[in-house]
Design an enzyme around this catalytic site. Structure first.
Site, PDB file in Angstrom:
ATOM      1  CG  HIS A  98      30.124  31.617  42.178  1.00 12.35           C
ATOM      2  ND1 HIS A  98      30.768  30.678  41.406  1.00 12.35           N
ATOM      3  CD2 HIS A  98      28.995  31.006  42.643  1.00 12.35           C
ATOM      4  CE1 HIS A  98      30.082  29.550  41.384  1.00 12.35           C
ATOM      5  NE2 HIS A  98      28.992  29.724  42.116  1.00 12.35           N
ATOM      6  CB  SER A  99      32.267  29.090  44.500  1.00  9.38           C
ATOM      7  OG  SER A  99      32.640  27.808  44.934  1.00  9.38           O
TER       8      SER A  99
END
Length: 284
Positions: A98-99
């Site tokens: 994520h990210s």
């Protein structure tokens, strides 16, 4: 219920939460900037027939910090991930990021393509880029940041409620419920109140940013099938390089779901899990 695990790397220890069964599909999950392994607390239980190792990356959550003479560049996290995979004795695995964790996952899949069978990138996948002409000033800024941040320990909040409210209004805003999940691993009680556990050096500038051409070269080297899961209200969707993300990967699928940057922790975890399960071939 997940179990806690530690990985002893040269110089420090990485903490992790592990879901699933040892004979399940091997998966390593990497969270975003200033988050922790709790970022996957809602998503991981919804992915069947997997063994999911969600790491607290260096300087985050319950993991150790890098030495005072070190930095927090993405390629160092790539090296940490290699250490963890070898410790697990996994010849290859699936990466879910994520990210910032998605950018690390992509860099690893490009650097060691034989070690990654599938790549799931949630709200990310490409490092933030810089211009070659800006590199000297960026380095100067990064070195100044390191010197000023290494002695800091972060703000102390008078009570837990104030600390949660600060995270809700952070650089990438989250709901109060999501902040509560992240607080389980990163918020600690200290003299005078509560403090978010993160190495302050993570807030400094990067010593070196990849150029757009560097990033394109990495992406083209990824051989694993890729699932890109973007939020409709992503704060990064306007960046020029992100608009060409799908075309850059040799084998990529794109899914856009309602929500913001932390949608996998803010009510869309079932939709994300369904898409990921289908992509991995583990749908029930």
């Amino acid at each position: 219920m997940p179990i806690e695990r530690e990985f002893r790397l040269p110089g420090f220890t990485l903490a992790a939460r592990v879901w699933g069964e040892p004979d399940g599909r091997p998966v390593i999950a990497l969270h975003g900037w200033l988050d922790n392994a709790g970022s996957f607390d809602l998503l991981a239980p919804l992915l069947p027939r997997c063994e999911i190792v969600a790491l607290d990356l260096a300087g985050h959550g319950r993991s150790g910090q890098r030495s005072v003479d070190a930095s927090y560049n993405l390629w160092q996290d790539v090296g940490d991930l290699l250490e963890v995979m070898d410790d697990l004795d996994w010849r290859h695995c699936t990466l879910i990021g994520h990210s910032r964790g998605a950018a690390i996952s992509m860099l690893f899949a490009a650097t060691f393509p034989e070690r990654v069978d599938r790549l799931v990138l949630i709200e990310g996948g490409l490092p933030l880029t810089g211009e070659a002409d800006d590199a000297p000033e960026n380095l100067a800024r990064a070195l100044r940041d390191q010197r000023s941040l290494r002695a800091r320990s972060g703000r102390v909040f008078a009570d837990r409620r104030q600390a949660i409210a600060e995270r809700v209004q952070g650089f990438t805003r989250v709901t109060e419920a999501a902040a509560e999940v992240l607080a389980r691993r990163s918020l600690r009680e200290v003299p005078g109140g509560f403090q978010w556990q993160a190495d302050q050096r993570l807030k400094g500038a990067s010593e070196l940013k990849f150029t757009a051409e560097h990033v394109r070269a990495f992406v083209r080297r990824v051989s694993a099938p890729v699932l890109l899961v973007f939020a409709a209200d992503s704060p990064f969707s306007g960046r020029p390089l992100y608009r060409e993300t799908v075309e850059l990967f040799p084998r990529a699928e794109l899914v856009e779901l309602p929500g913001g940057h932390h949608f996998h922790l803010e009510g869309a975890e079932r939709e994300v899990a369904d898409r990921v399960s289908e992509f991995l071939g583990i749908a029930q």
